[in-house]
Design a protein around this motif. Structure first.
Motif, PDB file in Angstrom:
ATOM      1  N   LEU A  91       1.126  -1.289  -0.008  1.00  0.00           N
ATOM      2  CA  LEU A  91      -0.068  -0.206  -0.106  1.00  0.00           C
ATOM      3  C   LEU A  91       0.466   1.380  -0.287  1.00  0.00           C
ATOM      4  N   LEU A  92       1.757   1.426   1.068  1.00  0.00           N
ATOM      5  CA  LEU A  92       2.758   2.317   0.975  1.00  0.00           C
ATOM      6  C   LEU A  92       3.455   2.270  -0.724  1.00  0.00           C
ATOM      7  N   LEU A  93       4.359   2.133  -0.623  1.00  0.00           N
ATOM      8  CA  LEU A  93       4.289   1.219  -2.377  1.00  0.00           C
ATOM      9  C   LEU A  93       4.167   2.276  -3.445  1.00  0.00           C
ATOM     10  N   ILE A  94       2.227   1.765  -3.425  1.00  0.00           N
ATOM     11  CA  ILE A  94       1.676   2.561  -4.319  1.00  0.00           C
ATOM     12  C   ILE A  94       1.135   4.433  -4.055  1.00  0.00           C
ATOM     13  N   ILE A  95       1.193   4.295  -2.664  1.00  0.00           N
ATOM     14  CA  ILE A  95       1.277   5.574  -2.604  1.00  0.00           C
ATOM     15  C   ILE A  95       2.170   6.591  -2.634  1.00  0.00           C
ATOM     16  N   LEU A  96       3.601   5.836  -2.539  1.00  0.00           N
ATOM     17  CA  LEU A  96       4.663   6.921  -2.439  1.00  0.00           C
ATOM     18  C   LEU A  96       4.970   7.319  -4.404  1.00  0.00           C
TER      19      LEU A  96
ATOM     20  N   THR B 276       2.456   6.793  -6.270  1.00  0.00           N
ATOM     21  CA  THR B 276       1.336   8.336  -6.831  1.00  0.00           C
ATOM     22  C   THR B 276       1.396   9.117  -6.942  1.00  0.00           C
ATOM     23  N   SER B 277       1.232   9.280  -5.704  1.00  0.00           N
ATOM     24  CA  SER B 277       2.315  10.388  -5.162  1.00  0.00           C
ATOM     25  C   SER B 277       3.363  11.274  -6.011  1.00  0.00           C
ATOM     26  N   LYS B 278       4.270  10.233  -5.555  1.00  0.00           N
ATOM     27  CA  LYS B 278       5.476  11.263  -6.800  1.00  0.00           C
ATOM     28  C   LYS B 278       4.728  11.273  -8.178  1.00  0.00           C
ATOM     29  N   ASN B 279       4.372  10.937  -8.397  1.00  0.00           N
ATOM     30  CA  ASN B 279       3.270  11.473 -10.230  1.00  0.00           C
ATOM     31  C   ASN B 279       3.119  12.917 -10.143  1.00  0.00           C
ATOM     32  N   PHE B 280       1.585  12.611  -9.032  1.00  0.00           N
ATOM     33  CA  PHE B 280       0.656  13.217  -9.250  1.00  0.00           C
ATOM     34  C   PHE B 280       1.659  14.717  -8.725  1.00  0.00           C
ATOM     35  N   ILE B 281       2.734  14.630  -7.950  1.00  0.00           N
ATOM     36  CA  ILE B 281       3.503  16.235  -7.475  1.00  0.00           C
ATOM     37  C   ILE B 281       4.358  16.901  -8.688  1.00  0.00           C
ATOM     38  N   VAL B 282       5.193  15.199  -9.379  1.00  0.00           N
ATOM     39  CA  VAL B 282       5.837  15.715 -10.150  1.00  0.00           C
ATOM     40  C   VAL B 282       4.651  16.482 -11.265  1.00  0.00           C
ATOM     41  N   GLN B 283       3.555  16.269 -12.134  1.00  0.00           N
ATOM     42  CA  GLN B 283       3.029  16.993 -12.491  1.00  0.00           C
ATOM     43  C   GLN B 283       2.005  18.219 -12.143  1.00  0.00           C
ATOM     44  N   LEU B 284       2.557  18.452 -11.311  1.00  0.00           N
ATOM     45  CA  LEU B 284       1.399  19.587 -10.524  1.00  0.00           C
ATOM     46  C   LEU B 284       2.493  20.606 -10.788  1.00  0.00           C
TER      47      LEU B 284
ATOM     48  N   GLU C  44      12.112  13.871  -9.561  1.00  0.00           N
ATOM     49  CA  GLU C  44      12.161  12.510 -10.938  1.00  0.00           C
ATOM     50  C   GLU C  44      12.536  12.086 -11.380  1.00  0.00           C
ATOM     51  N   ARG C  45      14.444  12.380 -10.308  1.00  0.00           N
ATOM     52  CA  ARG C  45      15.390  11.174 -10.337  1.00  0.00           C
ATOM     53  C   ARG C  45      16.063  10.190  -9.858  1.00  0.00           C
ATOM     54  N   ILE C  46      14.883  10.482  -8.001  1.00  0.00           N
ATOM     55  CA  ILE C  46      15.020   9.826  -7.261  1.00  0.00           C
ATOM     56  C   ILE C  46      14.541   8.341  -7.778  1.00  0.00           C
ATOM     57  N   PRO C  47      14.824   7.312  -7.852  1.00  0.00           N
ATOM     58  CA  PRO C  47      15.154   6.030  -8.321  1.00  0.00           C
ATOM     59  C   PRO C  47      13.810   5.272  -7.282  1.00  0.00           C
ATOM     60  N   TRP C  48      13.103   3.848  -7.980  1.00  0.00           N
ATOM     61  CA  TRP C  48      11.887   3.075  -7.498  1.00  0.00           C
ATOM     62  C   TRP C  48      12.774   2.151  -5.861  1.00  0.00           C
ATOM     63  N   PHE C  49      14.432   2.167  -5.946  1.00  0.00           N
ATOM     64  CA  PHE C  49      14.658   1.600  -5.268  1.00  0.00           C
ATOM     65  C   PHE C  49      14.697   2.275  -3.926  1.00  0.00           C
ATOM     66  N   PHE C  50      14.284   4.004  -3.705  1.00  0.00           N
ATOM     67  CA  PHE C  50      14.703   5.104  -2.755  1.00  0.00           C
ATOM     68  C   PHE C  50      13.081   4.514  -1.806  1.00  0.00           C
ATOM     69  N   TYR C  51      11.945   4.741  -2.729  1.00  0.00           N
ATOM     70  CA  TYR C  51      10.601   4.262  -2.043  1.00  0.00           C
ATOM     71  C   TYR C  51      10.558   2.496  -1.388  1.00  0.00           C
ATOM     72  N   ILE C  52      11.214   1.806  -2.095  1.00  0.00           N
ATOM     73  CA  ILE C  52      10.780   0.308  -1.637  1.00  0.00           C
ATOM     74  C   ILE C  52      11.754   0.673  -0.645  1.00  0.00           C
TER      75      ILE C  52
END
Length: 348
Positions: free
Chosen positions: A24-29, A31-39, A60-68
């Motif tokens: 759930l956290l991975l999905i939220i993070l 989704t939030s990243k994409n939303f914030i970037v677009q905004l 945008e340059r923060i990789p998936w590994f950080f969120y995981i």
């Protein structure tokens, strides 16, 4: 098959909850990243500065590994994990957060350094911008050192003895490289105080020339004879410097003499002649003309005027025109320039 299902049902509920929380956290993070970037991109299009673009790029340059890793750290908090596992996860999260924070700060430093270089290049095309890059690099190193100290302190390592040891070592290095460090700090004094800059014509003692490069240890000057003069920055900050590039207008004093046989009536005309000659040149401003003294073999006049330029060639061109005009006017008036003479008196 039944045994496998039975084994799965024996998994503690807190582990199942942690896995679900992780997903759930991975999905939220994400989704939030994409939303914030677009905004932020929409907002950045409405502005003219580049700071918001840099923030968007950093996110945008923060990789998936950080969120995981972040999701694992939060999801495993409720679990009773071994101490070394819990510490390992916390250390990994701390390292990643500090790493990306430092990288963002360094990007900001690079951005402002590049903007300053571009600004100086536009305002003064000849100015040396090496110091800005050097200061930016030193600042980045300091940020990384502070980040390393912060991490060591969070990992339970006592940094006070380490800092004290570095301080003692720094004092020893300072004594060993005293002259080099003096030149280094003098170079920063030259940069911030700006007694001269690239392209200035300066006079230091008996030497003079145009500044070609201001380095960390030395400044290089091209003399009128063509050779390169290398002077330590320490010396340049401890002596008087005449900077002719800062001169708004040049004050010129010159003298000439006429022969003693010149009638007083013609002597009185000389002031008017000089005033007329100088007033005909729009770049010259007369200060004064005086019959200065009775010399050994001539009646001496002194002229003071200003020329509205600091260029030496322009000054010499103006003086040449004055000399030609004086010669021409004196020939018309029958006034003779004096030259060294001796009279011999013979007595019988």
């Amino acid at each position: 098959m039944i045994s496998q299902i039975t084994a799965l049902t024996r998994i503690p509920k807190e582990y199942v909850a942690s896995v679900l929380l992780f997903v759930l956290l991975l999905i939220i993070l994400r989704t939030s990243k994409n939303f914030i970037v677009q905004l932020l991109k929409k907002f950045a299009k409405k502005t003219t500065n580049e700071i918001d673009d840099m923030i968007v790029d950093a996110i945008e340059r923060i990789p998936w590994f950080f969120y995981i890793t972040l999701s694992v750290g939060i999801a495993t908090k409720p679990l009773a994990l071994p101490l070394w596992v819990d510490k390992g996860i916390n250390y990994a999260i701390t390292i990643l957060i500090v790493f990306y924070a430092v990288r963002f700060v360094n990007n900001m430093i690079s951005f402002f350094a590049e903007k300053q270089v571009a600004k100086q290049s536009e305002s003064d095309k000849g100015e040396d911008t090496t110091f800005i890059s050097i200061i930016g690099t030193i600042t980045k190193i300091v940020v990384w050192v502070l980040a390393a100290i912060f991490l060591l302190d969070n990992f339970g390592i006592k940094v006070t003895p380490l800092i004290a040891g570095l301080g003692i070592g720094g004092i020893a290095v300072a004594f060993a490289f005293q002259n080099i460090l003096e030149d280094l700090f003098s170079s920063f004094t030259i940069y911030f105080d700006k007694p001269f800059k690239h392209g200035d014509y300066i006079v230091i003692g008996s030497d003079s020339g145009t500044v070609e490069h201001i380095g960390l240890k030395t400044t290089r000057i091209r003399t009128l004879q063509g050779q390169e003069l290398i002077v330590s920055n320490r010396e340049l900050t401890s002596i008087r410097i005449n900077n002719y590039k800062r001169m708004q207008k040049r004050r010129v004093v010159f003298n000439f003499g006429v022969v003693y046989d010149t009638p007083t009536e013609k002597l009185k005309k000389i002031n008017k002649i000089v005033e007329k000659i100088i007033s005909n040149n729009k770049n010259l401003e007369l200060d004064r003309v005086h019959f200065k003294e009775l010399g050994d073999f001539s009646l001496n006049f002194e002229v003071v005027y200003y020329i509205n330029t600091r260029e030496y060639k322009a000054y010499m061109d103006a003086q040449q025109e004055i000399n030609f005009a004086l010669k021409e006017e004196f020939e018309k008036e029958g006034i003779e320039f004096a030259y060294p003479t001796q009279s011999i008196i013979l007595e019988k």
